[in-house]
Design an enzyme around this catalytic site. Structure first.
Site, PDB file in Angstrom:
ATOM      1  N   GLU A 378       1.086  -1.329  -0.041  1.00 42.71           N
ATOM      2  CA  GLU A 378       0.146   0.008   0.055  1.00 42.71           C
ATOM      3  C   GLU A 378       0.724   1.168  -0.075  1.00 42.71           C
ATOM      4  O   GLU A 378       1.995   1.312   0.439  1.00 42.71           O
ATOM      5  CB  GLU A 378      -0.994   0.011   1.216  1.00 42.71           C
ATOM      6  CG  GLU A 378      -1.730  -1.414   1.267  1.00 42.71           C
ATOM      7  CD  GLU A 378      -2.599  -1.462   2.759  1.00 42.71           C
ATOM      8  OE1 GLU A 378      -2.778  -0.456   3.315  1.00 42.71           O
ATOM      9  OE2 GLU A 378      -2.791  -2.411   3.161  1.00 42.71           O
ATOM     10  N   GLU A 488     -10.072   5.776   2.440  1.00 41.26           N
ATOM     11  CA  GLU A 488     -10.277   4.959   3.828  1.00 41.26           C
ATOM     12  C   GLU A 488     -10.370   5.723   4.793  1.00 41.26           C
ATOM     13  O   GLU A 488      -9.479   6.763   5.155  1.00 41.26           O
ATOM     14  CB  GLU A 488      -9.475   4.074   3.944  1.00 41.26           C
ATOM     15  CG  GLU A 488      -9.460   3.103   5.275  1.00 41.26           C
ATOM     16  CD  GLU A 488      -8.737   1.901   5.760  1.00 41.26           C
ATOM     17  OE1 GLU A 488      -8.676   1.329   6.771  1.00 41.26           O
ATOM     18  OE2 GLU A 488      -7.706   1.860   4.728  1.00 41.26           O
TER      19      GLU A 488
END
Length: 568
Positions: A378, A488
């Site tokens: 990520e 997120e």
């Protein structure tokens, strides 16, 4: 004789002493500070931090940015606290040794006692703390027996049973270096000066001596010996020998040879310009010396904010794969396919959070494997005060090889990611950020698998930052089976933070968060636009949404808009 004995009691043995223009400062073992002379604190275990803060502090900035406070050069050594050394002349100025350092008051409560005058605001209520921001002055005194102050009081009880906690700034002759020194109109303000004061009552977990020792050992493991240290407004950066960076503490990387650059890039990169031209990123003056890499120095307060030392720098997730876990909410696009990398350009924002435990991010995910063995790489930007102590967007990377259970972490907070750049700091602030209906600040990420070595490289703008070695992974050692792009957030409270710009995606360009030029690397090592059959996911559409912007070609290519205001 009595004065010398009192002086010895006040001035504890110093681990280190620091000379300042206003007196000597002794760095004293925190378990030998004067507090432990109190009979009620003989067996007291120091609480190193509050267990929580009052709600509503997330949007405040209680800094003392314009003040010269604190010791320079990192202050006292770890495990010690700074205490101003008391001089015998100061003791001699007291009415008696037993009265030294005490107010000359009797039963002060709201009413003025002889010689004392007040101008205050007050609140009668059951309260558990207070915060105040005040300006600081140098009031003129007429003689050595006077003082002048600005402060807060927390009071309970009556008359001879009055309890009081007080904090603020004052000008008082007790701090004069000697009785013969005349007081001037610029009498100095003591170290008690604070612009934002927070006092909180409540039950809290204490830290034992053993836990404190364990923290120091872990800090030593994280902070490698520095060839050079660079001071920045957001923390100290250590230039560490690249073969002594945290990655080499990983058992799978003991004999690893650093790959200094990719053997090749995915095709079709030549026609793109993935620069971060509008961003102030990287260290100035050429960065760290050749052969070293920049690593932010971890502070003991950061370790103490973690759930446990083993969880430091890790996400609080269990088996995250497409499904929202408690407190986590998502808005993203995804592609199920065998891929070997991805590239994305995104605009950068400073979303508002409600408290210190929340975070908000925009990132890419490269995923593979079943839930309990999930491999993930990520990269992106996030606002995460619980990790950094501030609320500004920062560059971050993350990885896991077992579904976020025992492996992986943010940035270089654990062994794993190998850094090669000597000027890009992983975890550094990305500035400036985009403004609503104004300038849009963009940053570009490319993560791809080196076709020769199998290592997964991170290119930030045009800079080769580093890579995740192939040996860290199981299923990602081959390829990714899922790619995601989007946002997120995480919260433990009932009020959700902003995602992206804090506005819904249908507001469009300059108002919403976007990702453009969404591309993936196929099995021929070629960058391609993601197909139109990619999926969209949003688990809390009343708060956060994602929309497909189509394929506009040119500088935009395939794109999405995402985000939302939270507050739902």
């Amino acid at each position: 004789m009595e004065l010398k004995a009192q002086l010895k009691l006040l001035n504890k043995p110093a681990v280190k002493s620091i000379q300042t223009q206003h007196g000597d400062i002794d760095c004293v073992d925190m378990y030998k500070q004067p507090a432990f002379d109190h009979p009620l604190l003989k067996n007291h275990t120091i609480q190193m931090r509050p267990t929580s803060y009052p709600e509503g502090m997330g949007n405040q900035d209680p800094s003392n940015a314009n003040l010269e406070i604190g010791l320079k050069d990192d202050g006292c050594p770890l495990g010690t606290v700074p205490i101003r050394r008391t001089k015998i002349q100061e003791l001699m100025s007291a009415k008696s040794p037993s009265q030294f350092g005490r107010k000359n008051l009797k039963n002060k409560r709201l009413s003025s006692t002889v010689g004392h005058h007040h101008a205050i605001a007050m609140l009668f209520s059951q309260v558990y703390g207070t915060q105040a921001t005040m300006n600081v002055w140098s009031p003129q005194l007429q003689d050595q027996g006077q003082f002048s102050l600005a402060q807060l009081w927390l009071l309970n009880g009556h008359d001879d049973q009055l309890n009081s906690i007080e904090a603020g700034w004052h000008v008082i002759s007790i701090y004069l270096s000697s009785m013969s020194t005349p007081i001037s109109c610029n009498s100095r303000i003591s170290i008690l000066v604070l612009l934002a004061i927070s006092l909180v009552y409540g039950n809290a977990r204490s830290l034992s001596k053993e836990e404190h020792k364990e923290l120091k050992a872990h800090l030593k493991l994280l902070n490698k010996p520095a060839v050079k240290s660079i001071q920045t407004q957001y923390g100290d950066i250590d230039c560490v020998d690249m073969y002594k960076q945290p990655a080499f503490d990983h058992p799978l990387l003991k004999n690893h040879t650093i790959q200094m650059r990719p053997t090749s890039y995915p095709e079709w990169m030549g026609n793109q310009d993935p620069s971060n031209a509008n961003l102030e990123i990287g260290l100035k003056d050429g960065g760290c010396p050749l052969g070293t890499v920049p690593i932010p120095r971890t502070k003991i307060q950061e370790l103490m904010s973690a759930k446990s030392l083993s969880h430091f720098g890790r996400k609080n997730l269990e088996n995250r794969q497409l499904y929202s876990t408690t407190g986590h909410h998502y808005a993203f696009a995804s592609l199920y396919s065998q891929v070997y990398g991805t590239q994305v350009t995104m605009n950068v924002w400073s979303p508002q959070l409600q408290d210190q435990k929340q975070f908000s991010l925009a990132q890419l995910w490269l995923l593979s494997g079943p839930k309990d063995e999930l491999n993930s790489i990520e990269a992106g930007w996030h606002v995460f005060p619980g990790l950094y102590g501030d609320s500004v967007p920062r560059l971050f990377v993350y990885w896991t090889a077992d579904g976020y259970t025992n492996t992986g972490c943010y940035n270089l907070k654990c062994p794993g990611f190998v850094q090669v750049s000597r000027d890009i700091v992983v975890g550094s602030i990305i500035q400036p950020s985009s403004t609503y209906n104004g300038d849009q600040i963009e940053t570009t990420f490319l993560v791809f698998k080196d076709s020769s070595t199998g290592n997964w490289w991170l290119i930030y703008g045009n800079t080769q930052v580093g890579y995740w070695p192939k040996s860290l992974f199981t299923s990602l050692a081959d390829s990714a089976s899922l790619v995601e792009w989007g946002g997120e957030v995480y919260t433990q409270s009932t009020q959700n933070p902003q995602m992206g710009s804090g506005h819904f995606p249908d507001e469009g360009f300059k108002k919403a968060s976007y990702m453009k030029k969404l591309m993936f690397v196929d099995n021929t090592n070629t960058l391609r636009d993601i197909p139109s059959n990619s999926s969209l996911y949003q688990d809390l559409p009343q708060c956060y949404r994602v929309i497909d912007g189509g394929n506009l070609g040119g500088d935009w290519g395939r794109n999405i808009y995402f985000g939302g205001p939270g507050e739902c």
